[in-house]
Design a protein around this motif. Structure first.
Motif, short mmCIF file in Angstrom:
data_model
loop_
_atom_site.label_atom_id
_atom_site.label_comp_id
_atom_site.label_asym_id
_atom_site.label_seq_id
_atom_site.Cartn_x
_atom_site.Cartn_y
_atom_site.Cartn_z
N GLU A 1 46.58 4.81 -6.32
CA GLU A 1 46.21 5.61 -5.15
C GLU A 1 44.69 5.64 -4.96
OE1 GLU A 1 46.44 7.63 -1.72
OE2 GLU A 1 48.14 6.77 -2.79
N SER B 1 52.55 8.01 -14.29
CA SER B 1 51.88 8.88 -13.32
C SER B 1 50.39 8.55 -13.26
CB SER B 1 52.10 10.34 -13.71
OG SER B 1 51.36 11.18 -12.88
N HIS B 2 49.80 8.31 -14.42
CA HIS B 2 48.38 7.97 -14.49
C HIS B 2 48.10 6.64 -13.77
CE1 HIS B 2 44.34 8.20 -16.05
NE2 HIS B 2 44.45 6.99 -16.58
N GLU C 1 58.58 11.68 -21.80
CA GLU C 1 57.52 12.45 -21.13
C GLU C 1 56.19 11.70 -21.19
OE1 GLU C 1 55.38 16.64 -21.89
OE2 GLU C 1 57.58 16.70 -21.92
N THR D 1 63.92 7.51 -16.04
CA THR D 1 63.15 8.71 -16.31
C THR D 1 62.25 8.51 -17.51
OG1 THR D 1 64.96 9.65 -17.59
CG2 THR D 1 64.80 10.29 -15.28
N GLU E 1 56.33 8.87 -18.73
CA GLU E 1 56.16 9.41 -17.37
C GLU E 1 54.70 9.75 -17.10
OE1 GLU E 1 58.24 9.63 -14.75
OE2 GLU E 1 59.58 8.47 -16.04
N PHE E 2 54.01 10.29 -18.10
CA PHE E 2 52.59 10.62 -17.96
C PHE E 2 51.79 9.34 -17.72
CE2 PHE E 2 48.36 11.05 -19.85
CZ PHE E 2 47.86 12.08 -19.05
N LEU F 1 49.97 5.32 -11.38
CA LEU F 1 50.17 5.56 -9.95
C LEU F 1 48.95 6.24 -9.33
CD1 LEU F 1 53.92 6.63 -9.91
CD2 LEU F 1 52.96 4.48 -9.07
N GLU F 2 48.34 7.13 -10.08
CA GLU F 2 47.13 7.81 -9.63
C GLU F 2 45.99 6.79 -9.46
OE1 GLU F 2 44.47 11.10 -11.70
OE2 GLU F 2 46.56 11.74 -11.47
#
Length: 118
Positions: A45, A38-39, A31, A28, A34-35, A41-42
């Motif tokens: 994509e 996530s960035h 935060e 996990t 994780e951000f 992973l974006e």
């Protein structure tokens, strides 16, 4: 003997729990981490989408070029065949004209020979 065995099992269970908790904490993360993930992973994509779109655009472009190439090649072939057919037609016409001239000359020779004989 059993207590040692039980203690080992308890210790192993405790260490598994600790490992699991550490693993979950690592998975996990914070935060901010994780951000950042996530960035990334974006970005993955978006990049994947861009590559997919480029592949489709490339396929379309190559298909259009292939179709145009095929059409042009067929047209060049057709034009060359027509050119050669005109050449054949001209040669046949020339041959017919030569045969006609040869026939006239042959008849003239025959007539000249007949005139000399008489």
């Amino acid at each position: 003997m059993k207590p040692d065995m039980e203690e080992k099992e308890v210790d192993e269970a405790d260490s598994r729990i600790v490992e699991k908790e550490e693993s979950e904490a690592t998975i996990t993360g914070s935060e901010e981490m994780e951000f950042n993930i996530s960035h990334i992973l974006e970005k993955i994509e978006q990049f994947t989408q861009m590559v997919s779109e480029l592949l489709e655009a490339g396929k379309t472009l190559f298909k259009e070029l292939s179709d145009q190439f095929e059409e042009r090649l067929i047209m060049v072939h057709k034009e060359q065949i027509e050119k050669w057919q005109e050449e054949i037609k001209y040669l046949r016409s020339l041959d017919a004209s030569n045969e006609e001239a040869n026939s006239v000359l042959h008849n003239a020779r025959y007539l000249l020979q007949q005139t000399r004989i008489d």
